[in-house]
Design a protein around this motif. Structure first.
Motif, PDB file in Angstrom:
ATOM      1  N   SER A   1       0.858  -1.013  -0.078  1.00  0.00           N
ATOM      2  CA  SER A   1      -0.011  -0.110   0.038  1.00  0.00           C
ATOM      3  C   SER A   1       0.856   1.192  -0.103  1.00  0.00           C
ATOM      4  O   SER A   1       1.964   1.161   0.738  1.00  0.00           O
ATOM      5  N   LYS A   2       0.261   2.245  -0.729  1.00  0.00           N
ATOM      6  CA  LYS A   2       1.188   3.490  -0.467  1.00  0.00           C
ATOM      7  C   LYS A   2       0.642   4.311   0.427  1.00  0.00           C
ATOM      8  O   LYS A   2       1.068   5.601   0.710  1.00  0.00           O
ATOM      9  N   ARG A   3      -0.352   4.044   0.946  1.00  0.00           N
ATOM     10  CA  ARG A   3      -1.131   4.926   2.318  1.00  0.00           C
ATOM     11  C   ARG A   3      -0.057   5.293   3.279  1.00  0.00           C
ATOM     12  O   ARG A   3      -0.320   6.469   3.661  1.00  0.00           O
ATOM     13  N   PRO A   4       0.850   4.518   3.401  1.00  0.00           N
ATOM     14  CA  PRO A   4       1.727   5.066   4.593  1.00  0.00           C
ATOM     15  C   PRO A   4       2.597   6.282   4.038  1.00  0.00           C
ATOM     16  O   PRO A   4       3.493   6.671   4.836  1.00  0.00           O
ATOM     17  N   PHE A   5       2.468   6.432   2.749  1.00  0.00           N
ATOM     18  CA  PHE A   5       3.351   7.682   2.447  1.00  0.00           C
ATOM     19  C   PHE A   5       2.554   8.828   2.225  1.00  0.00           C
ATOM     20  O   PHE A   5       2.927   9.838   1.601  1.00  0.00           O
ATOM     21  N   ASP A   6       1.445   8.935   2.916  1.00  0.00           N
ATOM     22  CA  ASP A   6       0.505  10.282   2.886  1.00  0.00           C
ATOM     23  C   ASP A   6       1.285  11.319   3.143  1.00  0.00           C
ATOM     24  O   ASP A   6       1.812  10.939   4.407  1.00  0.00           O
ATOM     25  N   LYS A   7       1.164  12.521   2.588  1.00  0.00           N
ATOM     26  CA  LYS A   7       1.689  13.750   3.295  1.00  0.00           C
ATOM     27  C   LYS A   7       1.290  13.926   4.603  1.00  0.00           C
ATOM     28  O   LYS A   7       2.187  14.584   5.368  1.00  0.00           O
TER      29      LYS A   7
END
Length: 520
Positions: free
Chosen positions: A234-240
């Protein structure tokens, strides 16, 4: 960028230093520096005539600092120091590192506090411009009173001694000088000491390490994003928003880069509603781990740039009546940072190895060992052994050389930095890291094959296609070291990063780093 750099007056950055070394920029002595050099030389001449004792001008060296040297012997003293201090052993350092040493030494001496003659500086610049590179053994410096042994070898050719690399051959310096119609220099008072007293060996390794590790950090984000796609992470942990709550510079940058690399991926959107709650740390915590290494890199870059523009010999000549024997030659400021960054580089390899192991496990709809017919074939079982070995070797290299000190010079130099060892060890770790990253690239590219026909994001697809031009998909066992070496070449020669950056620009993807992360 201006293609001319003024030694002694312009501000030297890591990027400009590397451009001078590669011939993209020419370093020259401008009028302001020339005047400062001439004035400093005149002040040393006054000291010699006055008989006032000044260390290294009319005294012996180290424990012989109380021994008076007559006016007629002051020049011979400088020749003797180059000879007697040339005690390096081991393999020659890379020619580029030796060239950077000369560049940084000229810039330090040209500031006008060292008593060097204009003729000596012009001869060093001639060596730089004509790519006549002294042979410098890699071992023998303790990193205070400067890098005495390597700098002595570096400047033996000025007096017609020692060996040089020129036009692909190792030659005697006397032969090369004769070939160009030049004669060895006769060094004046303090010149030998000014040449060898300084941190340029440590500094040259730091300059090159900032460049190399900067590339490795970018590669870590790129290949990490490819591994994430292969593992359907998931790319969610890279949310600004998440990283504004813990706003380390490196962490925020890595999160932004990973988000940009993954934007628009079909693989990413295909599992948005899957039941997986969290990814393993090696995937989810890339901003925190890669980012911490970036923060360490930033610190080393800052200190390296300060050192690039510093005067690090001894004594410092403010005037004939005002000289200071201090400790600007001590390598501790860079030594400690180099040791810290060695850990940072090793950790990039450590987390990459974890991702390789994860892709081998047979989780997340990937076959065990990343091959369809495991059993008959070992697939990618064994390359992870290599990453494990390299990671462990790097851990053994993480012991901080700067934590140790052995007294030298009969106790006069009773605390030394060992920073030369710190610099060399860091490059050994980066060497291993680049192979670990090549192996992770092999794994990630293979894992993505099992997500077809889905496509990843543009930069990742372009990089995957580049890999496939050199390394075909794995359907049966083969000699994987050939594949690793092919991918290692793509990483080290800049081909992979150049393609990623070009693809990002064409697709209006923001992978740019802010000015603070630039080496210029």
């Amino acid at each position: 960028m201006n293609n001319t750099f003024l030694y002694g007056t312009d501000h030297l950055t890591i990027g400009i230093c590397l451009d001078i070394a590669s011939g993209k920029t020419q370093g020259i002595i401008g009028p302001e520096a020339a005047e400062a050099i001439r004035t400093s030389k005149e002040e040393v001449t006054k000291i010699v005539h006055s008989q006032q004792p000044v260390y290294g001008v009319n005294t012996g060296f180290g424990p012989m600092c109380d021994t008076h040297i007559s006016e007629k012997d002051t020049s011979q003293l400088q020749i003797n120091i180059l000879k007697s201090h040339s005690v390096g052993v081991g393999k020659p350092i890379p020619a580029e590192i030796a060239k950077i040493m000369m560049i940084t030494k000229v810039h330090a001496l040209a500031q006008g506090y060292s008593g060097i003659s204009p003729q000596t500086l012009e001869r060093i610049i001639w060596f730089i411009d004509h790519d006549v590179i002294p042979l410098v053994p890699e071992k023998g410096s303790v990193g205070a009173s400067g890098d005495l042994a390597p700098l002595s070898h570096l400047f033996l050719p000025l007096i017609g001694l020692g060996q040089v690399f020129h036009k692909g051959a190792q030659l005697s310096s006397a032969h090369v000088l004769e070939e160009y119609g030049l004669v060895p220099l006769a060094l004046g008072p303090k010149e030998g000491l000014a040449l060898i007293n300084g941190t340029q060996f440590i500094l040259a390794f730091a300059v090159k390490a900032v460049q190399r590790l900067g590339n490795s950090l970018d590669i870590a984000d790129l290949i990490g994003a490819m591994s994430l796609e292969g593992l359907t992470g998931s790319k969610r942990p890279f949310d600004k928003r998440l990283h504004q709550l813990r706003p380390y510079k490196g962490t925020k940058l890595v999160a932004q880069r990973l988000s940009a690399l993954l934007e628009g991926s079909e693989i990413g959107t295909s599992h948005i509603n899957c039941s997986r709650v969290q990814d393993p740390y090696s995937i989810r915590c890339m901003p925190q781990v890669h980012g911490a290494s970036r923060n360490a890199w930033l610190h080393l870059k800052e200190l390296t740039e300060i050192e690039l523009n510093s005067v690090t010999d001894n004594p410092i000549i403010f005037s004939a009546e005002d000289t200071i024997s201090g400790g600007n030659f001590h390598g501790q400021p860079l030594a400690m940072a180099l040791d810290y960054v060695t850990v940072a580089a090793a950790e990039l390899g450590n987390i990459a190895d974890r991702r390789c192991y994860l892709m081998n496990e047979g989780r997340y709809d990937l076959p065990k060992l990343l091959i369809a017919d495991a059993g008959l074939n070992s697939g990618l079982m064994i390359p992870q052994y290599t990453t494990a070995a390299l990671v462990t070797e790097n851990k053994t290299l993480c012991f901080p050389a700067s934590a140790d000190s052995v007294p030298t010079s009969l106790g006069q130099e009773d605390h030394v930095s060992m920073g030369s060892i710190s610099g060399r060890k860091l490059h050994q770790v980066i060497d291993n890291l680049e192979y670990i990253q090549a192996i992770e690239l092999l794994y990630a590219s293979q894992a993505i094959e099992f997500r077809r026909p889905l496509q990843s994001a543009p930069v990742i697809e372009a990089c995957h296609q580049l890999v496939r031009q050199h390394v075909p998909p794995i359907t049966e066992d083969r000699i994987f070291s050939d594949d690793i070496n092919q991918l290692h070449q793509l990483i080290c020669d800049g081909t992979l990063l150049a393609l990623a950056e070009e693809t990002a620009i064409l697709n209006h993807i923001n992978l740019t780093k802010d000015e603070e992360f630039s080496i210029y």
